[in-house]
Design an enzyme around this catalytic site. Sequence first.
Site, PDB file in Angstrom:
ATOM      1  N   LYS A  39     -10.233  13.035   7.722  1.00  0.00           N
ATOM      2  CA  LYS A  39      -9.800  12.623   9.056  1.00  0.00           C
ATOM      3  C   LYS A  39      -9.987  13.779  10.036  1.00  0.00           C
ATOM      4  O   LYS A  39      -9.838  14.946   9.670  1.00  0.00           O
ATOM      5  CB  LYS A  39      -8.329  12.208   9.042  1.00  0.00           C
ATOM      6  CG  LYS A  39      -8.041  10.931   8.281  1.00  0.00           C
ATOM      7  CD  LYS A  39      -6.555  10.610   8.313  1.00  0.00           C
ATOM      8  CE  LYS A  39      -6.250   9.352   7.513  1.00  0.00           C
ATOM      9  NZ  LYS A  39      -6.803   8.136   8.136  1.00  0.00           N
TER      10      LYS A  39
ATOM     11  N   ASP B  75     -12.066   7.115   3.443  1.00  0.00           N
ATOM     12  CA  ASP B  75     -10.866   6.898   4.255  1.00  0.00           C
ATOM     13  C   ASP B  75     -10.525   5.418   4.369  1.00  0.00           C
ATOM     14  O   ASP B  75      -9.531   5.057   4.987  1.00  0.00           O
ATOM     15  CB  ASP B  75     -11.053   7.515   5.652  1.00  0.00           C
ATOM     16  CG  ASP B  75      -9.747   7.669   6.397  1.00  0.00           C
ATOM     17  OD1 ASP B  75      -8.685   7.742   5.733  1.00  0.00           O
ATOM     18  OD2 ASP B  75      -9.759   7.714   7.639  1.00  0.00           O
TER      19      ASP B  75
ATOM     20  N   ASP C  32      -2.476  10.584   3.214  1.00  0.00           N
ATOM     21  CA  ASP C  32      -3.881  10.198   3.384  1.00  0.00           C
ATOM     22  C   ASP C  32      -4.630  11.222   4.230  1.00  0.00           C
ATOM     23  O   ASP C  32      -4.541  11.224   5.455  1.00  0.00           O
ATOM     24  CB  ASP C  32      -3.970   8.818   4.040  1.00  0.00           C
ATOM     25  CG  ASP C  32      -5.417   8.355   4.178  1.00  0.00           C
ATOM     26  OD1 ASP C  32      -6.284   8.907   3.472  1.00  0.00           O
ATOM     27  OD2 ASP C  32      -5.667   7.438   4.980  1.00  0.00           O
TER      28      ASP C  32
ATOM     29  N   GLU D 280      -9.416   3.689   1.937  1.00  0.00           N
ATOM     30  CA  GLU D 280      -8.886   3.744   0.568  1.00  0.00           C
ATOM     31  C   GLU D 280      -7.788   2.734   0.296  1.00  0.00           C
ATOM     32  O   GLU D 280      -7.579   2.318  -0.848  1.00  0.00           O
ATOM     33  CB  GLU D 280      -8.374   5.165   0.270  1.00  0.00           C
ATOM     34  CG  GLU D 280      -6.947   5.473   0.717  1.00  0.00           C
ATOM     35  CD  GLU D 280      -6.715   5.364   2.215  1.00  0.00           C
ATOM     36  OE1 GLU D 280      -5.593   5.016   2.620  1.00  0.00           O
ATOM     37  OE2 GLU D 280      -7.654   5.617   2.993  1.00  0.00           O
TER      38      GLU D 280
ATOM     39  N   ASP E  14       1.608   6.596   5.344  1.00  0.00           N
ATOM     40  CA  ASP E  14       0.632   5.628   4.844  1.00  0.00           C
ATOM     41  C   ASP E  14       1.129   4.879   3.610  1.00  0.00           C
ATOM     42  O   ASP E  14       0.399   4.095   3.026  1.00  0.00           O
ATOM     43  CB  ASP E  14      -0.701   6.323   4.557  1.00  0.00           C
ATOM     44  CG  ASP E  14      -1.900   5.422   4.831  1.00  0.00           C
ATOM     45  OD1 ASP E  14      -1.736   4.415   5.540  1.00  0.00           O
ATOM     46  OD2 ASP E  14      -2.994   5.715   4.326  1.00  0.00           O
TER      47      ASP E  14
ATOM     48  N   ARG F 211      -7.455  -0.404   0.957  1.00  0.00           N
ATOM     49  CA  ARG F 211      -7.932  -1.684   0.429  1.00  0.00           C
ATOM     50  C   ARG F 211      -8.318  -1.571  -1.047  1.00  0.00           C
ATOM     51  O   ARG F 211      -8.281  -2.565  -1.781  1.00  0.00           O
ATOM     52  CB  ARG F 211      -9.105  -2.187   1.271  1.00  0.00           C
ATOM     53  CG  ARG F 211     -10.348  -1.328   1.263  1.00  0.00           C
ATOM     54  CD  ARG F 211     -11.281  -1.599   2.439  1.00  0.00           C
ATOM     55  NE  ARG F 211     -10.704  -1.118   3.687  1.00  0.00           N
ATOM     56  CZ  ARG F 211     -11.289  -1.265   4.881  1.00  0.00           C
ATOM     57  NH1 ARG F 211     -12.466  -1.881   4.973  1.00  0.00           N
ATOM     58  NH2 ARG F 211     -10.711  -0.803   5.963  1.00  0.00           N
TER      59      ARG F 211
ATOM     60  N   LYS G  56       0.852  -1.189   0.000  1.00  0.00           N
ATOM     61  CA  LYS G  56       0.000   0.000   0.000  1.00  0.00           C
ATOM     62  C   LYS G  56       0.890   1.242   0.000  1.00  0.00           C
ATOM     63  O   LYS G  56       1.715   1.425   0.886  1.00  0.00           O
ATOM     64  CB  LYS G  56      -0.899   0.001   1.233  1.00  0.00           C
ATOM     65  CG  LYS G  56      -1.726   1.290   1.409  1.00  0.00           C
ATOM     66  CD  LYS G  56      -2.471   1.300   2.738  1.00  0.00           C
ATOM     67  CE  LYS G  56      -3.145   2.644   2.980  1.00  0.00           C
ATOM     68  NZ  LYS G  56      -3.811   2.719   4.310  1.00  0.00           N
TER      69      LYS G  56
END
Length: 513
Positions: free
Chosen positions: A287, A357, A280, A359, A298, A361, A275
Amino acid sequence: MTALTLSTAGATTLRADALVVGVGKGAKGPVLAPGAEAVDKAFDGKLATVLEALGAAGAEGEVTKLPAPAGLKVPVVIAAGLGSVPEKDETYGAEALRRAAGSAARALSGAKKAGFALPIASAEDAEAIAEGALLGAYAFTAYQGGENKLAPKDKNGNGAKLPLGEVALLGAKPRDKAFKAAAERAVAVVEEINRARDLINTPPNDLYPESFAAVATAAGKEHGIKVQVLDEKALVKGGFGGLLGVGQGSAHGPRLVKLAYTHPKAEKTLALVGKGITYDSGGISLKPAGHNETMKCDMSGAAAVFATVVAAARLGLQVNVTGWLALAENMPSGSATRPGDVLRMYSGKTVEVLNTDAEGRLVLADALTRASEENPDAIVDVATLTGAMVLALGNRTFGIMANDDAFRTSIHEIAEEVGEASWPMPLPADLRKGMDSPTADIANMGERMGGGLVAGLFLKEFVGEGIAWAHLDIAGPAFHEGAPYGYTPKGGTGSAVRTLVKLAERTAAGDLG
């Protein structure tokens, strides 16, 4: 990076800024570890007594500095705590050696050279000490000092305090093939872990999908790794709806980077998927305040995958290792994906986005499908995927999920062996129903409780039939916000690299698990 040498000098003849010895925690006070004999003699046999008088107990993480007595050619002696003294006929474990060496190396920031006389009974011990010292000596200074004339300077006139310059291992065997190979492996693996740390620590205004892809391309040329970069046009043409959906709100477009290391005698192929959300914000599902400041980390999964592929190439492992970096920046804007949007993924499945959020996956799903097309013997994905995993396992342990129990067990055992705390987690089938969508094939969110497991179940849907797969959720240990400890710095840690490199070595040896 800090240099490593296998020194032929003895503790009394080494010329350096400091000499590190080990001390264990005994039932009646500190106990000197093997390797400290000559230093103890220089203290007239009273080193343990002096340490106890100074409050030292030999506990793990403890570092005690003493002025060196006559008879040594160093000005300072450092006693590094190793923790509990082993039982009779046993030796200190590799992780105890790593952590003690790391703590000592951090305490030696700014020094040019230090000797490490920690207990070495084998080449494996030498490798553990080397790893710990080199990892502990890490410092990220790229953005410190510079042209700022008011910034504090070190003794060399540099704007940031430099890490320890050289680690000299005493008690190793410089002419022994096993010791030389152990030292070479430690240097290669740690240099790549530190490369991953640098990437994680780099501010998101400088590290975004395109610039990350450029770093990977340059490393590929240097180490003979074939690199392919899919830009936005190629992603659109290929139908990578997950990557495009996550990245469409940013001025920096997404990328899918493939790094392929191949060996002419390889019989197995290991695919790694990382990933790579270079920043993010949460997207439209923004967030809350206090959760954005560290979101440059991230992309830690992609950094770990990148570092592992390069390490495999440097070590010449007899296995094919393919890395897939799913790179995107998740930003809110007029063009960003909205909650309620439906994305058509590379696999052809449709996903209803209930929370932008969630995201990671989505980008991993596209990369997992693409990696599956090449039918590798196994796939491992690595991601800072869920806060739920941090709630479950804390900040120092990553979770392992898999579609094969034996494979999951094998990875867990490897992680424990190399000193990376991990825990096997289930994929309960009953949690899958929570991701049913009235609009699409699946939603990107399910039940709130067990959210880390729900994310694993989502990813499982995009793994090719018959391929052994494991998912490492490194959300806890990937980025350390507290004070440094052992060989773990503040900031990016390079979590999972050692586990993945050892997995590649086991795969090369025909022991995939």
